[in-house]
Design an enzyme around this catalytic site. Structure first.
Site, PDB file in Angstrom:
ATOM      1  N   GLN A  78     111.694  45.191 101.805  1.00  0.00           N
ATOM      2  CA  GLN A  78     111.875  44.168 100.778  1.00  0.00           C
ATOM      3  C   GLN A  78     110.622  44.082  99.924  1.00  0.00           C
ATOM      4  OE1 GLN A  78     113.776  40.549 101.842  1.00  0.00           O
ATOM      5  NE2 GLN A  78     113.435  39.667  99.836  1.00  0.00           N
ATOM      6  N   PHE A  79     110.652  44.809  98.833  1.00  0.00           N
ATOM      7  CA  PHE A  79     109.530  44.895  97.908  1.00  0.00           C
ATOM      8  C   PHE A  79     109.120  43.540  97.359  1.00  0.00           C
ATOM      9  CE2 PHE A  79     107.998  45.558  93.501  1.00  0.00           C
ATOM     10  CZ  PHE A  79     106.858  46.285  93.779  1.00  0.00           C
ATOM     11  N   THR A  80     110.057  42.631  97.181  1.00  0.00           N
ATOM     12  CA  THR A  80     109.742  41.347  96.550  1.00  0.00           C
ATOM     13  C   THR A  80     108.803  40.484  97.390  1.00  0.00           C
ATOM     14  OG1 THR A  80     111.756  40.308  97.413  1.00  0.00           O
ATOM     15  CG2 THR A  80     111.881  41.312  95.212  1.00  0.00           C
TER      16      THR A  80
END
Length: 151
Positions: A78-80
């Site tokens: 999850q890059f965010t």
């Protein structure tokens, strides 16, 4: 490197209509890679996730780890998680690893977790995923391991 871990009764991840990972009781770990992270951070974070004591013992106290409960682990990139949200109304991702480094160190984290624990499932880096979970508690923790360069 960051992991948002949630104690779950069950969790799953679907990509393109296909269920690619599903677990029963255990941990859902959402994982983000920051600029400057490497294998050392991935290894240390995997150790923390597998060893973090968030499951109740016989007295009901959070004192047992995933290892001790033989729970399952679902790891989702999850890059965010690496977003800087300190100002404005739009997140900045300048602190995130490049896509190639993010994928490499996410996959290294995943391989470390699989060496440390028997039942590990995962999502896929860069994919559009639908994640479902039943949070148990709810119990959610933010774990972060920083490289010496970032400290």
């Amino acid at each position: 490197m960051i992991a948002l871990i949630q104690r779950v009764a069950e969790a799953s991840v679907i990509i393109g209509g296909e269920k690619v990972g599903a677990i029963g009781a255990g941990i859902l770990a959402l994982v983000g890679v920051e600029r400057g992270d490497g294998e050392a951070e991935a290894q240390r974070l995997a150790e923390r996730v597998v060893g973090y004591r968030i499951f109740p013992d016989a007295a009901g106290k959070m004192n047992l780890s995933l290892r001790e409960t033989q729970g399952q682990l679902l790891i989702v990139p999850q890059f965010t998680l690496v977003a800087d949200t300190n100002s404005g109304t739009r997140p900045s991702f300048s602190g995130g690893a490049s896509a190639s480094d993010g994928e490499r160190f996410f996959n290294y984290f995943l391989s470390c977790a699989k060496k440390m624990h028997e039942n590990v499932q995962s999502g896929r880096f860069g994919a559009d995923m639908k994640v479902s979970l039943v949070n148990d508690g709810p119990v959610t923790f933010w774990l972060q391991v920083s490289s010496p360069k970032k400290s």
